[in-house]
Design an enzyme around this catalytic site. Structure first.
Site, PDB file in Angstrom:
ATOM      1  N   ASP A   1      -7.794   7.513  -7.483  1.00  0.00           N
ATOM      2  CA  ASP A   1      -6.476   7.203  -8.034  1.00  0.00           C
ATOM      3  C   ASP A   1      -6.530   6.084  -9.064  1.00  0.00           C
ATOM      4  O   ASP A   1      -7.541   5.394  -9.210  1.00  0.00           O
ATOM      5  CB  ASP A   1      -5.492   6.847  -6.906  1.00  0.00           C
ATOM      6  CG  ASP A   1      -6.128   6.016  -5.785  1.00  0.00           C
ATOM      7  OD1 ASP A   1      -7.147   5.348  -6.052  1.00  0.00           O
ATOM      8  OD2 ASP A   1      -5.609   6.036  -4.663  1.00  0.00           O
TER       9      ASP A   1
ATOM     10  N   ASP B   1       0.825   2.644   5.708  1.00  0.00           N
ATOM     11  CA  ASP B   1       1.786   3.734   5.965  1.00  0.00           C
ATOM     12  C   ASP B   1       1.086   5.078   6.217  1.00  0.00           C
ATOM     13  O   ASP B   1       1.741   6.123   6.258  1.00  0.00           O
ATOM     14  CB  ASP B   1       2.792   3.858   4.798  1.00  0.00           C
ATOM     15  CG  ASP B   1       2.145   4.275   3.474  1.00  0.00           C
ATOM     16  OD1 ASP B   1       0.904   4.486   3.437  1.00  0.00           O
ATOM     17  OD2 ASP B   1       2.880   4.384   2.469  1.00  0.00           O
TER      18      ASP B   1
ATOM     19  N   HIS C   1      -1.236   6.536   4.279  1.00  0.00           N
ATOM     20  CA  HIS C   1      -1.644   7.343   3.115  1.00  0.00           C
ATOM     21  C   HIS C   1      -3.163   7.381   2.964  1.00  0.00           C
ATOM     22  O   HIS C   1      -3.867   6.455   3.368  1.00  0.00           O
ATOM     23  CB  HIS C   1      -0.981   6.855   1.821  1.00  0.00           C
ATOM     24  CG  HIS C   1      -1.421   5.511   1.314  1.00  0.00           C
ATOM     25  ND1 HIS C   1      -0.549   4.611   0.737  1.00  0.00           N
ATOM     26  CD2 HIS C   1      -2.638   4.909   1.270  1.00  0.00           C
ATOM     27  CE1 HIS C   1      -1.218   3.544   0.361  1.00  0.00           C
ATOM     28  NE2 HIS C   1      -2.485   3.683   0.672  1.00  0.00           N
TER      29      HIS C   1
ATOM     30  N   GLU D   1       1.635   9.341  -0.517  1.00  0.00           N
ATOM     31  CA  GLU D   1       2.587   8.599   0.301  1.00  0.00           C
ATOM     32  C   GLU D   1       3.294   9.530   1.292  1.00  0.00           C
ATOM     33  O   GLU D   1       3.237  10.760   1.145  1.00  0.00           O
ATOM     34  CB  GLU D   1       3.603   7.915  -0.615  1.00  0.00           C
ATOM     35  CG  GLU D   1       2.978   6.880  -1.561  1.00  0.00           C
ATOM     36  CD  GLU D   1       2.468   5.617  -0.849  1.00  0.00           C
ATOM     37  OE1 GLU D   1       2.150   5.662   0.364  1.00  0.00           O
ATOM     38  OE2 GLU D   1       2.370   4.564  -1.510  1.00  0.00           O
TER      39      GLU D   1
HETATM   40  C1  F6R Z   1      -7.386   3.265  -3.184  1.00  0.00           C
HETATM   41  C2  F6R Z   1      -6.793   4.207  -2.237  1.00  0.00           C
HETATM   42  C3  F6R Z   1      -5.886   3.742  -1.156  1.00  0.00           C
HETATM   43  C4  F6R Z   1      -6.504   2.634  -0.314  1.00  0.00           C
HETATM   44  C5  F6R Z   1      -5.538   2.181   0.779  1.00  0.00           C
HETATM   45  C6  F6R Z   1      -6.116   1.041   1.591  1.00  0.00           C
HETATM   46  O1  F6R Z   1      -8.225   3.938  -4.108  1.00  0.00           O
HETATM   47  O2  F6R Z   1      -7.033   5.366  -2.353  1.00  0.00           O
HETATM   48  O3  F6R Z   1      -5.522   4.819  -0.345  1.00  0.00           O
HETATM   49  O4  F6R Z   1      -7.696   3.113   0.253  1.00  0.00           O
HETATM   50  O5  F6R Z   1      -4.344   1.782   0.212  1.00  0.00           O
HETATM   51  O6  F6R Z   1      -6.286  -0.072   0.779  1.00  0.00           O
HETATM   52  P1  F6R Z   1      -7.127  -1.330   1.287  1.00  0.00           P
HETATM   53  O7  F6R Z   1      -8.514  -0.871   1.502  1.00  0.00           O
HETATM   54  O8  F6R Z   1      -7.044  -2.330   0.162  1.00  0.00           O
HETATM   55  O9  F6R Z   1      -6.478  -1.813   2.534  1.00  0.00           O
END
Ligand code: F6R
Length: 246
Positions: free
Chosen positions: A67, A136, A138, A143
């Site tokens: 992403d 959440d 994801h 989302e």
């Molecule tokens: C980022 C991504 C997100 C993160 C998630 C957890 O490329 O795909 O799904 O993996 O938001 O983020 P952290 O690791 O910073 O807690």
């Protein structure tokens, strides 16, 4: 799903790096899906160490990131493009043309997303996809409410996600409202998935993903359908699971 519980983050990073390195040694032309954020940082540090100390060769691999924020240029200090070069690509021997990250300034985002999906197909599909999980539930930026068959597209970020990620920006208002994200369906097509999660703040999301009902409200629960997924977590992230083995 295989759930691997380690005492701490460092142990998780070593397990994940050992798996990823084996994929690369078995197939030097492997296609690797990558995540950003805090969760994969230890994995990336360990892969850099393996490259420097053990000669792990990245020269023929191809990567696809999950992403990118819409509206951020690749050199913005909080862009995922910048994150990946600062934390991994600048320290290993991967040619830049083999790196793929969604382009946050694309003029025609639907066309860019279609091209991204086509590039993954042209590369032969993703051999191993690294994932984190949002508080959440994801994966990537799918989302709550994202279709479990969704493809790469623009997605509105949940307020919880913008708050969680505001630590990478000067203030909450600077966190973009939208991102380009691989879809849940795109991720499920990867041959193998590795999900990393650490800390108490991820415990509810991990429990919902592993034990909860399969639901678009927790996109990580879609991994229950995936035939080759490993969830690598520390004790705190595992603290709301009802079992130690699956
Ligand atoms: C980022 C991504 C997100 C993160 C998630 C957890 O490329 O795909 O799904 O993996 O938001 O983020 P952290 O690791 O910073 O807690």
């Amino acid at each position: 799903m295989e759930v691997i519980i380690m005492p701490d983050q460092g142990g998780c990073a070593i397990v994940a790096a050992t798996i990823a390195a084996q994929v690369i040694r078995d197939n030097p032309r492997a296609v690797i899906g990558l995540a950003t954020g805090s969760s994969p940082l230890g994995l990336y540090r360990e892969l850099v160490r393996m490259h420097k100390d053990e000669g792990l060769d990245f020269s023929m691999i191809t990567t696809f990131n999950l992403d990118e924020y819409i509206g951020l240029s690749p050199d913005h200090q909080a862009s995922y493009h910048r994150f990946m070069f600062d934390n991994l690509f600048n320290h290993i021997n991967i040619p830049e043309e083999q790196v793929h990250i969604p382009y946050g300034l694309a003029q025609d985002i639907p066309a860019h997303c279609r091209e991204y999906e086509q590039a993954i197909r042209d590369a032969g599909g993703i051999d191993i996809q690294v994932l984190g999980i949002g508080s959440d539930g994801h994966i990537a930026f799918n989302e709550p409410g994202s279709s479990l068959s969704s493809r790469t597209r623009a997605e509105l970020l949940a307020e919880e996600t913008r708050r969680d990620n505001s630590r990478f920006f000067d203030c909450l208002e600077q966190v973009p409202s939208h991102a380009i994200t691989m879809g849940v369906g795109t991720i499920l097509e990867s041959a193998r998935c590795l999900l990393l999660a650490f800390g108490r703040s991820k415990a509810a999301a991990v429990a919902a993903a592993v034990e909860g009902p399969l639901t678009s409200m927790v996109s990580a629960s879609a991994l229950q359908l995936h035939p080759n997924t490993q969830i690598i977590i520390d004790e705190e992230a595992a603290s709301l699971l009802s079992r130690r083995e699956y």
